[in-house]
Design a protein around this motif. Structure first.
Motif, PDB file in Angstrom:
ATOM      1  N   UNK A  52      -7.928   3.910   1.370  1.00 27.76           N
ATOM      2  CA  UNK A  52      -6.923   3.745   0.316  1.00 27.76           C
ATOM      3  C   UNK A  52      -5.659   4.544   0.641  1.00 27.76           C
ATOM      4  N   UNK A  53      -5.831   5.747   1.127  1.00 24.64           N
ATOM      5  CA  UNK A  53      -4.668   6.570   1.498  1.00 24.64           C
ATOM      6  C   UNK A  53      -3.863   5.899   2.609  1.00 24.64           C
ATOM      7  N   UNK A  54      -4.555   5.359   3.602  1.00 25.59           N
ATOM      8  CA  UNK A  54      -3.876   4.688   4.706  1.00 25.59           C
ATOM      9  C   UNK A  54      -3.150   3.430   4.251  1.00 25.59           C
ATOM     10  N   UNK A  55      -3.797   2.653   3.388  1.00 23.87           N
ATOM     11  CA  UNK A  55      -3.164   1.443   2.870  1.00 23.87           C
ATOM     12  C   UNK A  55      -1.913   1.787   2.087  1.00 23.87           C
ATOM     13  N   UNK A  56      -1.993   2.775   1.213  1.00 22.76           N
ATOM     14  CA  UNK A  56      -0.808   3.151   0.437  1.00 22.76           C
ATOM     15  C   UNK A  56       0.296   3.684   1.351  1.00 22.76           C
TER      16      UNK A  56
END
Length: 105
Positions: free
Chosen positions: A74-78
């Motif tokens: 999720x952190x990478x996607x954001x």
């Protein structure tokens, strides 16, 4: 990597107070899908405008081996989505993951 679970990952997004209103939630959903890669194993995205200006609530449904792995995804996607001019000044709060099975009663 063995993917053994589905996780609900949530965060609160905060943006600059320059426009006086939040970006369209549907547009943010589209941006997140546009920046998702196959390895993210993203199943669902929900963005909701908060009662507070310049704040959006983000919920992702991800397939991952662990809750920590879902949070990293999720952190990478954001981070990838913030390359878009519409989200370039937006920041996330802490991402928290909960197994989807924990929500079923």
């Amino acid at each position: 990597m063995l993917v053994s679970g589905r996780y609900v990952v949530a965060s609160r997004l905060a943006g600059p107070p320059t426009r006086g209103r939040n970006p369209n939630a549907a547009a943010v959903v589209d941006l997140l899908w546009a920046h998702a890669i196959t390895a993210d194993r993203l199943d669902h995205v929900r963005v909701r405008a908060s009662d507070t200006a310049h704040v959006l609530d983000l919920i992702l449904l991800l397939r991952a081996a662990t809750a920590a792995g879902a949070v990293r995804t999720a952190e990478g996607l954001f981070a990838r989505a913030t390359r878009s001019p519409a989200l370039s000044d937006w920041h996330s709060g802490e991402f928290r993951a909960l197994p989807l099975s924990a929500l079923h009663t």
